[in-house]
Write an enzyme that holds these catalytic residues in place. Structure first.
Site, mmCIF file in Angstrom:
data_model
loop_
_atom_site.group_PDB
_atom_site.id
_atom_site.type_symbol
_atom_site.label_atom_id
_atom_site.label_comp_id
_atom_site.label_asym_id
_atom_site.label_seq_id
_atom_site.Cartn_x
_atom_site.Cartn_y
_atom_site.Cartn_z
ATOM 1 N N ASP A 149 62.931 23.988 108.443
ATOM 2 C CA ASP A 149 61.988 24.438 107.411
ATOM 3 C C ASP A 149 61.308 25.737 107.849
ATOM 4 O OD1 ASP A 149 60.335 23.382 109.366
ATOM 5 O OD2 ASP A 149 59.140 22.157 107.993
ATOM 6 N N SER A 150 61.670 26.228 109.047
ATOM 7 C CA SER A 150 61.261 27.579 109.451
ATOM 8 C C SER A 150 61.792 28.607 108.459
ATOM 9 C CB SER A 150 61.764 27.896 110.861
ATOM 10 O OG SER A 150 63.140 27.651 110.966
ATOM 11 N N ASP A 181 65.983 19.701 107.939
ATOM 12 C CA ASP A 181 64.571 19.370 108.136
ATOM 13 C C ASP A 181 63.996 18.713 106.892
ATOM 14 O OD1 ASP A 181 63.149 19.691 110.484
ATOM 15 O OD2 ASP A 181 62.868 21.851 110.231
ATOM 16 N N LYS A 190 65.786 15.779 110.235
ATOM 17 C CA LYS A 190 64.780 15.923 111.300
ATOM 18 C C LYS A 190 63.400 15.800 110.675
ATOM 19 C CE LYS A 190 63.766 20.011 113.464
ATOM 20 N NZ LYS A 190 62.325 20.159 113.129
ATOM 21 N N GLU A 249 58.958 15.627 111.751
ATOM 22 C CA GLU A 249 57.939 15.890 112.777
ATOM 23 C C GLU A 249 56.980 14.707 112.892
ATOM 24 O OE1 GLU A 249 55.987 19.579 111.813
ATOM 25 O OE2 GLU A 249 57.865 20.706 111.754
ATOM 26 N N GLU A 259 58.865 20.891 121.176
ATOM 27 C CA GLU A 259 58.505 22.293 120.945
ATOM 28 C C GLU A 259 57.216 22.654 121.672
ATOM 29 O OE1 GLU A 259 58.721 23.605 116.884
ATOM 30 O OE2 GLU A 259 57.831 25.550 117.334
HETATM 31 O O1 KIV Z 1 62.193 24.564 111.561
HETATM 32 C C1 KIV Z 1 62.696 24.888 112.644
HETATM 33 O O2 KIV Z 1 63.362 25.912 112.783
HETATM 34 C C2 KIV Z 1 62.488 24.000 113.779
HETATM 35 C C3 KIV Z 1 62.944 24.471 115.127
HETATM 36 C C4 KIV Z 1 62.029 25.502 115.647
HETATM 37 C C5 KIV Z 1 63.110 23.353 116.066
HETATM 38 O O3 KIV Z 1 61.963 22.952 113.624
#
Ligand code: KIV
Length: 275
Positions: A54-55, A93, A123, A125, A192
């Site tokens: 989600d970056s 994500d 993924k 968090e 992280e």
């Molecule tokens: O969203 C993302 O790119 C991430 C990585 C930095 C692990 O969660």
């Protein structure tokens, strides 16, 4: 079967390799990716896993943080990456608030994301607080990668993007979170921006691989944001980041060369023109 059918990777990394790699001490390489052109390049490499992070909220959309990112945006980008890199193990994500409301809501969102995107795993968090969610997703045959330490979706709670787990109580909490994710059935865990010694302790204490970003050398794998490691953002240089190229400079020079040649009528030349 559609071209997006998730048949698992024929060659390369598969879900079983999380265990194997941990046991055999062969580090896992993961990189983010958000579009077709870069996905095709990653497809030609030895990178083990692609994370559609989600970056993309920061990197692609230019948001201040990852909070505005939606399930639909995640699916859109992951489906594109899957088309460009069909053989890669793909992690999607779960964006902010897509797994926070209830177990049922999380299942529905993760199910939709896996069904529509071609990803092999999600993924999310957080630790102990999401035990029930992770357990339910795993029960529904959706592999889950955890994410602890600096969790960008909690930026308002954390008060910034600083190193996490320096104080003893926070260190203990992160170790408990990691163990909880293992108990719930997570297949791996991103760490992280935590101290190297904490990443080492967690990596040695749990049976699933840790994948670090700003977490030192003792993790079972590493992840970097593609655009950061290619040096596309000249202004982003945190301590943990190694820039393997300087695409910002290369791209800027190419654009200036092109602009100058257009002005000087050097481009297009005879060789670029049709008879
Ligand atoms: O969203 C993302 O790119 C991430 C990585 C930095 C692990 O969660």
């Amino acid at each position: 079967m559609s071209s997006l059918a998730n048949t698992g990777t024929k060659k390369g990394f598969s879900i079983n390799d999380f265990n194997t790699r941990k046991k055999e001490h062969v580090p896992i390489s993961m990189v983010t990716c958000y579009d077709f052109v870069f996905a095709k390049i990653v497809e030609e490499t030895d990178i083990d896993i692609i994370l559609v992070g989600d970056s993309l909220g920061n990197v692609i959309a230019g948001y201040e943080n990852t909070i505005p990112v939606t399930v639909e945006q995640m699916i859109y980008h992951t489906e594109i990456v899957h088309r460009g890199a069909p053989s890669k193990f793909l992690v999607i994500d779960m964006p902010f608030m897509s797994y926070h409301v209830s177990v049922e809501d999380s299942l529905r969102n993760a199910g939709t994301m896996i069904k529509k995107s071609g990803a092999h795993a999600v993924k999310l968090e957080g630790g102990v607080e999401f035990y029930d969610v992770v357990k339910a997703l795993v029960r529904a045959s959706i592999p889950v990668m955890g994410h602890l330490g600096l969790t960008p979706q909690s930026v308002h709670k954390l008060g910034g993007y600083t190193v996490q787990g320096r104080e003893e109580d926070k260190r203990r909490k992160l170790i408990d979170d990691a163990k909880s994710l293992v108990d719930a059935g997570a297949c791996s865990l991103v760490l992280e921006k935590v101290p190297e010694s904490l990443a080492k302790e967690i990596s040695e204490a749990i049976t699933i691989p840790t994948i670090g970003i700003g977490a030192g050398v003792h993790c079972d794998g590493q992840v970097l944001v593609l655009h950061d490691m290619l040096g596309l953002d000249a202004g982003f240089s945190p301590k943990f980041l190694k820039k393997y190229a300087n695409l910002h400079e290369i791209t800027k020079n190419a654009l200036n060369d092109y602009s100058r040649e257009v002005r000087d009528k050097q481009y297009p030349g005879k060789e670029h023109s049709y008879a």
